[in-house]
Design an enzyme around this catalytic site. Structure first.
Site, PDB file in Angstrom:
ATOM      1  N   LYS A 277       2.222 -23.531 -18.349  1.00 18.63           N
ATOM      2  CA  LYS A 277       2.051 -23.521 -19.613  1.00 18.63           C
ATOM      3  C   LYS A 277       3.361 -24.023 -20.343  1.00 18.63           C
ATOM      4  O   LYS A 277       4.379 -23.669 -19.874  1.00 18.63           O
ATOM      5  CB  LYS A 277       1.769 -22.186 -20.258  1.00 18.63           C
ATOM      6  CG  LYS A 277       0.968 -22.258 -21.461  1.00 18.63           C
ATOM      7  CD  LYS A 277       0.611 -20.898 -21.851  1.00 18.63           C
ATOM      8  CE  LYS A 277       0.030 -20.761 -23.419  1.00 18.63           C
ATOM      9  NZ  LYS A 277      -0.262 -19.345 -23.630  1.00 18.63           N
TER      10      LYS A 277
ATOM     11  N   SER B 184      -4.735 -19.001 -25.727  1.00 18.29           N
ATOM     12  CA  SER B 184      -4.036 -20.407 -25.885  1.00 18.29           C
ATOM     13  C   SER B 184      -3.472 -20.870 -24.595  1.00 18.29           C
ATOM     14  O   SER B 184      -3.107 -21.928 -24.526  1.00 18.29           O
ATOM     15  CB  SER B 184      -2.813 -19.884 -26.756  1.00 18.29           C
ATOM     16  OG  SER B 184      -1.867 -19.328 -25.975  1.00 18.29           O
TER      17      SER B 184
ATOM     18  N   SER C 212      -4.954 -14.418 -24.556  1.00 17.73           N
ATOM     19  CA  SER C 212      -4.678 -15.838 -24.483  1.00 17.73           C
ATOM     20  C   SER C 212      -4.786 -16.258 -22.820  1.00 17.73           C
ATOM     21  O   SER C 212      -4.738 -17.470 -22.574  1.00 17.73           O
ATOM     22  CB  SER C 212      -3.235 -16.269 -24.584  1.00 17.73           C
ATOM     23  OG  SER C 212      -3.332 -16.663 -26.065  1.00 17.73           O
TER      24      SER C 212
END
Ligand SMILES: *[C@@H]1O[C@H](CO)[C@@H](O)[C@H](O)[C@H]1NC(C)=O
Length: 324
Positions: free
Chosen positions: A115, A196, A220
């Protein structure tokens, strides 16, 4: 009587056909290896039997990314050094032939996407999806990245995300950031990808990498994993180091993993002096020999599962409705 005999014959024939149906795929599929949807243990097996190299694996993913990412937006950047890292892994594996390449780490030569809020000190940007951090230079690799590199994993690139891990604005759509645009759910393009860690889940679902890292402050990892039909683990805070991860809340942030998650979890857990307080406490609870030993088909036998019938907090939209 005749009728009965006939029935018995039909029965025997049906049983025989059933056995053929059950065993046929094991014969047919045994020698054929496909990268798409392959698990880490299948890939390791292919490495050991010289049916696959890390270079082939990385080239496959780079090709899939160039083909699918313009639509899916699961990846922000690919690592210009990924193929070099693959060649290094292939050389190391070759030099260990003769049985002992099985002693290499589970993630050795395996491509992973991180990420984009997880720092890498290399040619890549670390921006949490924001234009504001483009070209900024990080002082060092994140703690979890250090562990991945030591294991021999290939850093394939950065996965896209809800910008600033969805703390840019609560009104921004999940999976959107200024650098990559709107991430899409590969199963249903119009469906919510959630965030996210949107790119971490999208990329695994669409075979753009073997495994990925995500982060979670509240939902997330598990929300995008659920929306994109992949496995995600959100570890206890402190089990994995947050050093070098763009923070939201020190009390809740945690780095976790998507797809074949236990192999990756085993690699990234543990003490890191740069996140010393949290990782020292949590590392006491890491089982000796790691988590992989608990991955067995009857692992849940005898366990009782709880179902949360009264959530701890209500969705925001409800409270707004109440206020009105
Ligand atoms: C990092 O961002 C800069 C600025 O947009 C870009 O030129 C560079 O290619 C990026 N790095 C990678 C590896 O994509």
């Amino acid at each position: 009587m005749l009728r009965d005999q006939h029935l018995v014959q039909v029965h025997v024939l049906l049983n025989f056909l059933l056995i053929l149906i059950v065993i046929a795929p094991t014969f047919g599929g045994h020698h054929e290896f496909r990268i798409k949807e392959a698990t880490i243990s299948e890939i390791r097996n292919a490495f050991q039997h010289e049916k696959l190299t890390s270079r082939q694996l990385v080239k496959f993913y780079l090709h899939e990314i160039s083909k699918l990412n313009p639509l899916l937006r699961g990846v922000i950047e690919v690592n210009p050094d990924a193929l070099r890292q693959a060649d290094k892994a292939d050389r190391e594996r070759k030099s260990m032939r003769g049985g002992c390449s099985s002693e290499l780490h589970h993630l050795h030569g395996i491509p992973i996407l991180l990420k984009d809020n997880i720092a890498t000190k290399d040619k890549m940007n670390t921006t949490a999806g924001s234009l504001a951090l483009l070209r900024s230079i990080v002082p060092r690799d994140a703690g979890v990245v250090k562990k991945l590199r030591k294991a021999g994993a290939i850093i394939l690139g950065k996965a896209s995300l809800s910008e600033w891990a969805h703390f840019r604005s609560f009104a921004a759509p999940g999976g959107w950031n200024a650098r990559a645009g709107q991430g899409k759910n590969p199963y249903v393009l119009s469906a919510y990808p959630c965030g996210s860690s949107s790119g971490s889940a999208i990329s695994v679902a669409a075979n753009l990498a073997t495994v990925t890292l995500g982060t979670e402050t509240d939902g997330s990892i598990f929300c995008p994993s659920s929306s994109n039909s992949v496995v995600g683990i959100k570890p206890t805070v402190g089990l994995t180091s947050r050093s070098g991860v763009i923070p939201v809340s020190p009390r809740q942030d945690t780095v976790g993993t998507v797809a074949d998650a236990v192999y990756v979890l085993d690699t990234i857990v543990g003490f890191d002096k740069r996140d010393g307080v949290a990782t020292r406490v949590a590392s006491k609870f890491i089982p000796k020999g790691g988590y992989l030993q608990f991955l067995k088909p009857d692992g849940l036998k005898g366990k009782r599962l709880g179902i949360l019938r009264h959530p701890f907090f209500k969705p925001r939209s409800n409270s707004i409705a109440t206020l009105r």
